[in-house]
Design an enzyme around this catalytic site. Structure first.
Site, PDB file in Angstrom:
ATOM      1  N   GLU A 186      -7.094   0.554  -4.778  1.00  0.00           N
ATOM      2  CA  GLU A 186      -7.137   0.472  -3.315  1.00  0.00           C
ATOM      3  C   GLU A 186      -8.473  -0.065  -2.787  1.00  0.00           C
ATOM      4  O   GLU A 186      -8.487  -0.962  -1.941  1.00  0.00           O
ATOM      5  CB  GLU A 186      -6.800   1.838  -2.699  1.00  0.00           C
ATOM      6  CG  GLU A 186      -5.327   2.177  -2.864  1.00  0.00           C
ATOM      7  CD  GLU A 186      -5.000   3.650  -2.694  1.00  0.00           C
ATOM      8  OE1 GLU A 186      -5.887   4.425  -2.294  1.00  0.00           O
ATOM      9  OE2 GLU A 186      -3.844   4.026  -2.967  1.00  0.00           O
ATOM     10  N   LYS A 216       2.972  11.163  -3.598  1.00  0.00           N
ATOM     11  CA  LYS A 216       1.922  10.529  -4.398  1.00  0.00           C
ATOM     12  C   LYS A 216       1.076  11.561  -5.151  1.00  0.00           C
ATOM     13  O   LYS A 216       0.534  11.280  -6.211  1.00  0.00           O
ATOM     14  CB  LYS A 216       1.039   9.697  -3.471  1.00  0.00           C
ATOM     15  CG  LYS A 216       0.095   8.750  -4.167  1.00  0.00           C
ATOM     16  CD  LYS A 216      -0.498   7.812  -3.142  1.00  0.00           C
ATOM     17  CE  LYS A 216      -1.584   6.939  -3.698  1.00  0.00           C
ATOM     18  NZ  LYS A 216      -2.112   6.035  -2.655  1.00  0.00           N
ATOM     19  N   ASP A 249     -12.712   5.732   2.263  1.00  0.00           N
ATOM     20  CA  ASP A 249     -11.283   5.767   2.598  1.00  0.00           C
ATOM     21  C   ASP A 249     -10.862   7.181   2.987  1.00  0.00           C
ATOM     22  O   ASP A 249     -10.758   8.068   2.141  1.00  0.00           O
ATOM     23  CB  ASP A 249     -10.475   5.271   1.382  1.00  0.00           C
ATOM     24  CG  ASP A 249      -8.966   5.266   1.637  1.00  0.00           C
ATOM     25  OD1 ASP A 249      -8.510   5.812   2.659  1.00  0.00           O
ATOM     26  OD2 ASP A 249      -8.244   4.706   0.787  1.00  0.00           O
ATOM     27  N   ASP A 286       0.883  -1.166   0.000  1.00  0.00           N
ATOM     28  CA  ASP A 286       0.000   0.000   0.000  1.00  0.00           C
ATOM     29  C   ASP A 286       0.918   1.213   0.000  1.00  0.00           C
ATOM     30  O   ASP A 286       1.522   1.547   1.011  1.00  0.00           O
ATOM     31  CB  ASP A 286      -0.884  -0.035   1.256  1.00  0.00           C
ATOM     32  CG  ASP A 286      -1.725   1.240   1.431  1.00  0.00           C
ATOM     33  OD1 ASP A 286      -1.661   2.125   0.564  1.00  0.00           O
ATOM     34  OD2 ASP A 286      -2.441   1.334   2.448  1.00  0.00           O
TER      35      ASP A 286
HETATM   36  P1  ADP Z   1      -2.863   7.579   3.672  1.00  0.00           P
HETATM   37  O1  ADP Z   1      -3.825   6.617   3.069  1.00  0.00           O
HETATM   38  O2  ADP Z   1      -3.083   8.981   3.219  1.00  0.00           O
HETATM   39  O3  ADP Z   1      -1.457   7.155   3.559  1.00  0.00           O
HETATM   40  P2  ADP Z   1      -3.465   6.666   6.398  1.00  0.00           P
HETATM   41  O4  ADP Z   1      -4.537   5.729   6.046  1.00  0.00           O
HETATM   42  O5  ADP Z   1      -2.206   6.084   6.896  1.00  0.00           O
HETATM   43  O6  ADP Z   1      -3.185   7.700   5.247  1.00  0.00           O
HETATM   44  O7  ADP Z   1      -4.056   7.673   7.499  1.00  0.00           O
HETATM   45  C1  ADP Z   1      -3.299   8.610   8.168  1.00  0.00           C
HETATM   46  C2  ADP Z   1      -4.219   9.423   9.049  1.00  0.00           C
HETATM   47  O8  ADP Z   1      -4.843   8.559  10.010  1.00  0.00           O
HETATM   48  C3  ADP Z   1      -3.509  10.502   9.846  1.00  0.00           C
HETATM   49  O9  ADP Z   1      -4.220  11.718   9.729  1.00  0.00           O
HETATM   50  C4  ADP Z   1      -3.584   9.970  11.276  1.00  0.00           C
HETATM   51  O10 ADP Z   1      -3.630  11.007  12.245  1.00  0.00           O
HETATM   52  C5  ADP Z   1      -4.877   9.208  11.261  1.00  0.00           C
HETATM   53  N1  ADP Z   1      -4.935   8.238  12.342  1.00  0.00           N
HETATM   54  C6  ADP Z   1      -4.067   7.248  12.631  1.00  0.00           C
HETATM   55  N2  ADP Z   1      -4.431   6.586  13.725  1.00  0.00           N
HETATM   56  C7  ADP Z   1      -5.570   7.161  14.172  1.00  0.00           C
HETATM   57  C8  ADP Z   1      -6.426   6.949  15.276  1.00  0.00           C
HETATM   58  N3  ADP Z   1      -6.172   6.003  16.183  1.00  0.00           N
HETATM   59  N4  ADP Z   1      -7.509   7.738  15.400  1.00  0.00           N
HETATM   60  C9  ADP Z   1      -7.766   8.720  14.510  1.00  0.00           C
HETATM   61  N5  ADP Z   1      -6.999   8.982  13.462  1.00  0.00           N
HETATM   62  C10 ADP Z   1      -5.908   8.222  13.284  1.00  0.00           C
HETATM   63 MG    MG Z   2      -4.451   4.998   2.087  1.00  0.00          MG
END
Ligand code: ADP
Ligand code: MG
Length: 659
Positions: free
Chosen positions: A209, A88, A231, A26
């Protein structure tokens, strides 16, 4: 000279194309992660620090070293220009792309040829493309997986991986499935594939995705159904509606907001706290009257907001603490309900996008078979509640929403890698195939990443009068000049009867079969003379060589384009000079003194300038000659049309007098 395909790129059933360990990746905007199927279970591979997610951040330091992940992220505030986050957003985008330039970023952009964005990093000493930056992230993940797979295979069942050489356990990953947003266009997909290849990965497939998330839940086991995938990541929101028909997912509709995510939640909360503490964030605009916080304070406030937000996913309330520049410590309790209220306007934006996507897919929320949660931000209970409200049902969230995409990719990778031997695998051509044309320039006929089997045909003509043979030189590679590509084969088409240049019609056909064998054939259409040759294009080329050739073409893209243009203009100059000379000789009576003088002057100038290095200057000189000889050309045209035999088309006459 149009290029058209004679066969639809199809799907070939390639058995055992890849046997061994395959991983799912991912490659996220904020975070990336890698997974594989261990004893039948998709499993995330953690890094050496035990953490599963790696921030998608790459730092290029002055001394030439490259750091990826958490360490790079820590360097971001000190070296904002040399630390690329959210790459990205730039993948597969040109510098003119609205989003690329509009997005507020601290990056410095390097000169580019107009096709790809380049970041000036390492103190401005290096220019890197988004593909290269992404490849660094992928390489780090690959190393991480190799380490674990090596330890893994040293365990109870080493025979499966042993090479027969003592201690020489092959831990190489044989293939990878990389996920991309459902809305990624061809250029963005191609760039992602290139990044994988650059990182030394055999990209088995790019997977959408949302589809990966659905696979992780095993929804493909059903026969049919329609699902929504919500998402919400760090900086992006995507909604997709998927349709499952006979085990295959189709994306029916996509929507979202490329500038909305968990980071905005952090910002909203941080702004609120800073305001209360007597500092108004510059981001919030002039309506706030307090003292403007400095960058360090804003960054501390944001970090704390993020931690508070994440803690609120597990508890009803938590403490927000912030060191202020005046030495005070601002502390207060934030509740889950307060966070929910603060981010409600942002969630409403996602709700609107969801309703639009449902409308596009022509389905009502009640008709859905399920809703899947993806992305770290959907861990917040208030987000879950909101999704339940919009779709009027409890969303699926048994699988960690941060892991679900990588896990689904691992499931798909395992399938493709021979877990099941009868899978349909889309195989592609690693490097473009083409032929040499006048001036040592390559005309690509089958483009890189075309799915095999495939084919294409293009018509060529003779360059010189009375040319009786055609030298067909088949080359492979991405560079513009023949010398910079790999020569695959050469053959001749002989026995073409003497004709004026441009009369012969030679049809060149490239066909690549399911085994990757290339057959090139040439047919002169007026005479029916034909010849062909067979080559195995990938024969002898290792992955490293392919990688190097791709790297070269990225590095030289600018020079190459200039070189190609120069060659093309020189050939054109020569052609027009010859044609004009011939016409002046055959129809001198149509040439008045003024036109003759102007034409001769323009010809002399073009002749001199064509020896120069500037293709734009040559192009201008060609245009000048065209203009100077126009009255003459017009008269020849009028006479020819006047004398034209009834029944001949203007096109034919035109072709005849253009020689
Ligand atoms: P991307 O798909 O853009 O790479 P992610 O799916 O990894 O992103 O999401 C990252 C986001 O998730 C960040 O804004 C982070 O603060 C939030 N996040 C991670 N853990 C938690 C949680 N326990 N509760 C709320 N938000 C969270
Ligand atoms: Mg993602």
């Amino acid at each position: 000279m149009s290029l058209f395909q004679i066969a639809e790129p199809g799907q070939s059933t390639v058995k055992e194309a890849c046997k061994g360990r395959a991983v799912g990746i991912d490659l996220g905007t904020t975070n990336s992660l890698i997974a594989y199927v261990k004893d039948g279970e998709p499993t995330i591979i953690p890094g050496p620090d035990g953490r599963e997610l790696i921030p998608s951040v790459v730092h290029y330091s002055d001394d030439g070293s490259v750091t990826v992940g958490a360490e790079a992220k820590n360097l971001a505030s000190r070296y904002p220009r040399d630390t690329i986050a959210s790459v990205k957003r730039f993948v597969g985008r040109g510098p003119e792309d609205g989003e690329a330039t509009r997005t507020m970023t601290p990056y410095q952009f390097a000169e580019s040829d107009g096709r790809v964005v380049k970041f000036a990093v390492a103190g401005g000493r290096r220019a890197v493309t988004p593909i290269e930056v992404s490849a660094e992230i992928l390489r780090t993940l690959k190393v991480r997986a190799e380490t674990v797979l090596r330890d893994d295979s040293a365990g109870p069942e080493p025979s499966e991986f042993a090479n027969g050489v003592d201690g020489g356990i092959d831990s190489t990953i044989d293939g990878a499935v990389i996920t991309v947003p459902a809305y990624f266009d061809d250029a963005q997909r191609q760039a992602t594939r290139d990044a994988g290849r650059l990182a030394g990965l055999q990209v088995l497939r790019l997977l959408a995705e949302p589809t990966a998330a659905a696979l992780a839940y095993g929804l493909d086991k059903g026969t049919k159904g329609t699902y929504a995938v919500y998402d919400l990541g760090g900086g992006t929101f995507d909604i997709s509606i998927l349709d499952l028909v006979e085990g295959v997912f189709r994306v029916k509709a996509t929507g979202g907001d490329s500038a909305l995510g968990g980071d905005d939640f952090d910002r909203t909360l941080a702004e609120r706290i800073l305001d209360e503490a007597g500092y108004s964030d510059g981001m919030a605009g002039p309506k706030h009257a307090g003292t403007r916080p400095d960058r360090a304070l804003v960054s501390r406030a944001l970090r704390e907001a993020r931690a508070v937000k994440e803690r609120l996913s597990d508890s009803e309330s938590t403490e927000y603490a912030l060191e202020l520049p005046d030495g005070r410590r601002f502390v207060r309790i934030v509740t889950r309900a307060e966070l929910a209220e603060a981010i409600r306007p942002l969630l409403d934006k996602t709700g609107r996008a969801c309703r639009r996507a449902l409308k596009d897919a022509e389905i009502r929320a009640a008709e859905l078979d399920g809703v899947i949660l993806v992305g770290g931000s959907t861990r917040s209970p208030c987000v879950r509640d909101y999704v339940a409200e919009v779709f009027d049902r409890e969303p699926l969230c048994d699988i960690d929403p941060e892991h679900v995409v990588a896990l689904g990719a691992a499931v798909q990778a395992e399938l493709l890698a021979g877990g099941s031997s009868e899978v349909t695998l889309l195989d592609v051509i690693p490097l473009s195939l083409g032929i040499e044309t006048m001036g040592g320039v390559v005309e690509k006929i089958v483009h890189r990443n075309s799915t095999i089997p495939c084919g294409a045909m293009q018509e060529f003509t003779t360059y010189a009068d009375n040319q009786t043979g055609f030298d067909i030189h088949v080359v492979q590679g991405e560079r513009e000049a023949v010398d910079d590509n790999r020569s695959l084969a050469r053959f001749y088409l002989k026995g073409i009867p003497p004709m004026v240049a441009g009369m012969a019609r030679v049809e060149i056909t490239f066909l690549v079969d399911a085994d990757g064998i290339l057959r090139v054939s040439a047919l002169e259409k007026l005479t029916g003379i034909e010849n062909s040759i067979e080559v195995k294009p990938s024969y002898g080329l290792t992955d490293e060589e392919i990688e190097r050739m791709l790297m070269d073409s990225f590095e030289h893209a600018d020079d190459d384009l200039v070189e190609r243009n120069l060659r093309v203009e020189r050939i054109e100059a020569e052609r027009i000079l010859n044609a004009t000379r011939a016409a002046m000789k055959s129809d001198p009576e149509l040439l008045d003194d003024v036109t003759r003088a102007a034409t001769e002057k323009a010809m002399a100038e073009l002749e001199t300038l064509a020896a120069g290095e500037d293709y734009l200057v040559i192009r201008k000189a060609i245009e000048a000659l065209d203009l100077a000889s126009k009255p003459f050309a017009q008269r020849r045209m009028n006479r020819a049309v006047g004398a034209a035999v009834k029944g001949r088309s203007v096109g034919e006459v035109e072709r005849e007098i253009s020689h």
